[in-house]
Write an enzyme that holds these catalytic residues in place. Sequence first.
Site, PDB file in Angstrom:
ATOM      1  CB  SER A 117       1.195   1.217   2.796  1.00 24.49           C
ATOM      2  OG  SER A 117       0.894   0.198   1.909  1.00 24.49           O
ATOM      3  CE  LYS A 169      -2.041  -0.403   1.773  1.00 21.48           C
ATOM      4  NZ  LYS A 169      -1.162  -1.575   1.963  1.00 21.48           N
ATOM      5  CE1 TYR A 197      -4.178  -0.065  -1.584  1.00 24.75           C
ATOM      6  CE2 TYR A 197      -3.231  -0.782  -3.668  1.00 24.75           C
ATOM      7  CZ  TYR A 197      -3.183  -0.719  -2.290  1.00 24.75           C
ATOM      8  OH  TYR A 197      -2.137  -1.300  -1.619  1.00 24.75           O
ATOM      9  CE1 TYR A 217       1.509  -3.696   4.762  1.00 24.46           C
ATOM     10  CE2 TYR A 217       3.731  -2.841   4.565  1.00 24.46           C
ATOM     11  CZ  TYR A 217       2.388  -2.757   4.281  1.00 24.46           C
ATOM     12  OH  TYR A 217       1.930  -1.726   3.529  1.00 24.46           O
ATOM     13  CB  VAL A 242       6.642  -0.029  -0.744  1.00 26.09           C
ATOM     14  CG1 VAL A 242       6.248  -1.314  -0.061  1.00 26.09           C
ATOM     15  CG2 VAL A 242       5.588   0.450  -1.715  1.00 26.09           C
TER      16      VAL A 242
END
Length: 306
Positions: free
Chosen positions: A66, A69, A193, A241, A259
């Site tokens: 992530s 991102k 992705y 998160y 992760v």
Amino acid sequence: MSADLLPALLEQINGDARRHADWGRVASYIPELACVDPAQFAISVCCVDGREYHAGDVGVGFSIQSVSKVFTLALALGRFGDGLWERVGKEPSGRAFNSIVQLEVEDGIPRNPFINAGAIVTTDAVLGSNAPRDTLGEILLFLREAAEDGDIHINDSVARSEYATGDRNFALAHFLRSCGNLHNSCDKVLGTYFHHCAIEMTTAQLARAARFLCGGFAGQRMIGIERVRSINALMMTCGHYDGSGAFAYRVGFPGKSGVGGGIMAVVPNVASIAVWSPGLDRYGNSQQGTAALERLSRDTGWSVFS
Ligand code: GLU
């Protein structure tokens, strides 16, 4: 704190991480990541004066997941500016990274670009009508330029492994598409992705790549200062998160976790940081990585809040 003390501090932080019996648990829902030995740790710091400091397993590449991102968001903001916010929000989610429930309640507009649903929309935006190969090339080029390092690649086995077990992300993508918030096919968007999540980097490469969010030197040629502020604000409020509030409280500067156990963090106008330890806490954030950043901020006094 004087920069001269950083090498010793990073060695202490590395030692602390290794003395801890509790590494957390590696992500098991992506089979390739489940095989990674959790007992690893690395930290890299790039100061705005150009000096760099490293400790631990700094030569080992890991899956940035992530953290990627942040780079797709930078590209999407560069292309669409504030128009992007019509498709994705800027609010913390208070939910797990792969939550489905909130998306339905909020009519297919993901809370922010860092939860999976938001990153899937951002990837769709960056794709536009281009081929996945071209978009992935653009993301890699951005990373390589930011890190000033051509040796940054995608690990295809990790991407394939996630594709094979990606039912939950497919569920999110199909729901987004049913709401009209995904313009390309689910397969095309998720193929892209999964591949950008499967980029592999060392902490040294990632800390260098993060300099574009740090102010000063390399950064300003990549994106403007307004975008830097927007991205750092989102990393602060949404980068971990449903553990984002606790990260802000414990660490006190913006960061984005993945992760794979990596965290990229920024102390504006002071330093960019990458830390990696693959074992995760219950929110999916690196357990020893977060502890290391907490110690670093405490001992250096680095914080955006004081
Ligand atoms: N590729 C991962 C997923 O979609 C990214 C999640 C993360 O790193 O938090 O599940």
